[in-house]
Design an enzyme around this catalytic site. Structure first.
Site, mmCIF file in Angstrom:
data_model
loop_
_atom_site.group_PDB
_atom_site.id
_atom_site.type_symbol
_atom_site.label_atom_id
_atom_site.label_comp_id
_atom_site.label_asym_id
_atom_site.label_seq_id
_atom_site.Cartn_x
_atom_site.Cartn_y
_atom_site.Cartn_z
ATOM 1 N N LYS A 186 -4.656 0.443 -11.526
ATOM 2 C CA LYS A 186 -3.718 -0.625 -11.894
ATOM 3 C C LYS A 186 -4.480 -1.804 -12.512
ATOM 4 O O LYS A 186 -4.059 -2.373 -13.520
ATOM 5 C CB LYS A 186 -2.917 -1.087 -10.663
ATOM 6 C CG LYS A 186 -1.877 -0.057 -10.239
ATOM 7 C CD LYS A 186 -1.281 -0.350 -8.872
ATOM 8 C CE LYS A 186 -0.385 0.819 -8.430
ATOM 9 N NZ LYS A 186 0.159 0.678 -7.084
ATOM 10 N N GLN A 237 -0.452 -3.011 -1.909
ATOM 11 C CA GLN A 237 -0.568 -1.548 -1.956
ATOM 12 C C GLN A 237 -0.205 -0.949 -0.597
ATOM 13 O O GLN A 237 -0.746 -1.339 0.435
ATOM 14 C CB GLN A 237 -2.011 -1.157 -2.357
ATOM 15 C CG GLN A 237 -2.215 0.321 -2.563
ATOM 16 C CD GLN A 237 -1.443 0.888 -3.758
ATOM 17 O OE1 GLN A 237 -1.382 0.282 -4.830
ATOM 18 N NE2 GLN A 237 -0.817 2.033 -3.568
ATOM 19 N N ASP A 292 6.900 -4.710 -7.927
ATOM 20 C CA ASP A 292 7.062 -3.337 -7.428
ATOM 21 C C ASP A 292 8.538 -3.028 -7.161
ATOM 22 O O ASP A 292 8.907 -1.871 -6.990
ATOM 23 C CB ASP A 292 6.288 -3.161 -6.105
ATOM 24 C CG ASP A 292 5.039 -2.293 -6.294
ATOM 25 O OD1 ASP A 292 4.967 -1.589 -7.317
ATOM 26 O OD2 ASP A 292 4.170 -2.314 -5.406
#
Ligand code: NAD
Length: 287
Positions: free
Chosen positions: A53, A97, A120
């Site tokens: 990412k 994460q 997200d």
């Protein structure tokens, strides 16, 4: 019959080019997009995802900030950092994460992220907005799959769609997006009694299970579009999906490979959400 293979890398490269142009335009207006990525613990798969990412951000002209904590960090430390990032005007997107170590309440962490920076799309408010068809940050993996359908001209209205998996990050939002696009959606999961009965009816089959080569040719309707979300590491170190690619590509009409299918589009949608967030800030500054 041999299925046409969807090239996720090629589509991702095209979309990332557009994102990089938008990021450069924002930079020119003094609003360089920034993404903060929080990594807790030493899960090797998470470390690889975060590295990918961060690298993708750099290529697209998005500033990235990587914050790493040991597995035994106190949740209060992370919550304080999230509050700081929420208030930081140079940060337009915040990503924690998953999975988190056991001392964390995952829902509480996700809701500590500002809705406006929840790139997200996991905050309960964004999930609620999505379920009501309101504008929201869409979760990256199912959003990436929807963009694949669009790019490939897959017709969703009236189609029979079957999603295997009901997780918050893939299965459930995938089912919601397909429903909104007019498909008739069935969600299957570990308690589903006769899985193949459902999958054999599917014009569109999305597998998000986490079991290598679980979907076999006999479970697929001839000509179906098969999307393989799974990422599984085999004992020899190679990656494979949840679909038996060799067998299923003899039956399906359209299929995604692993690697090189859904994965690159997931990261692309994260970059896009970060740019969208920065564009909103730049717009708000002008008025
Ligand atoms: P998860 O473990 O949260 O959910 C798995 C789902 O599969 C569950 O809902 C479960 O009910 C279902 N399932 C398990 N066994 C089953 C069975 N025998 N029959 C039917 N359903 C069954 O996983 P997740 O986070 O949704 O991820 C799924 C897979 O997708 C994993 O391999 C993950 O690594 C991968 N993934 C890929 C991307 C990407 O960008 N390509 C993103 C997220 C997740």
């Amino acid at each position: 019959m041999s299925a046409r293979v969807i090239d996720g890398n090629a589509l991702a490269a095209k979309v990332r080019g557009e994102i990089a142009a938008r990021a450069a335009a924002l930079g020119g207006r003094g609003e360089q997009p920034g993404l903060a990525v929080v990594l807790i613990g030493n899960n090797p798969a998470s470390a690889v995802y975060v590295r990918n990412k961060v690298a993708a951000c750099e290529k697209a002209g998005i500033r990235s900030l990587k914050l790493e904590y040991p597995a035994d960090v106190a949740p209060a430390v992370v919550m304080a950092k999230l509050a700081e990032l929420n208030a930081d005007a140079t940060v337009h997107g915040i990503l924690v994460q998953l999975p988190l170590p056991p001392q964390f309440d995952e829902g509480a962490v996700l809701e500590a992220i500002s809705v406006a920076k929840d790139v997200d799309g996991f905050h309960a408010e964004n999930v609620g907005r999505l379920s009501q068809g309101q504008e929201a940050f869409l979760p990256c993996t199912p959003h990436g799959v929807m963009r694949m359908f669009e790019a490939e001209g897959v017709s969703l209205s009236g189609a029979e769609a079957v999603v295997i998996g009901r997780s918050n990050i893939v299965g459930k939002p995938m089912a919601m997006l397909l429903t909104q696009a007019g498909a008739t959606v069935t969600v299957c999961h570990s308690r589903t009694r006769d899985l193949a009965f459902h999958t054999r009816r599917a014009d569109i089959l999305v597998a998000a299970i986490g079991k290598p080569r679980f979907v076999t040719a006999d479970m697929v309707k001839p000509g179906a579009t098969v999307i393989d979300v799974g990422i599984n590491r085999l004992p020899d170190g190679k990656l494979c999906g949840d679909v038996d690619f060799a067998g299923v590509s003899e039956v399906a009409g359209l299929i995604t490979p692993v690697p090189g299918g859904v994965g690159p589009m997931t990261i692309t949608m994260l970059l896009e959400n970060t740019v969208i967030s920065a564009e909103r800030v730049a717009r708000a500054r002008q008025v």
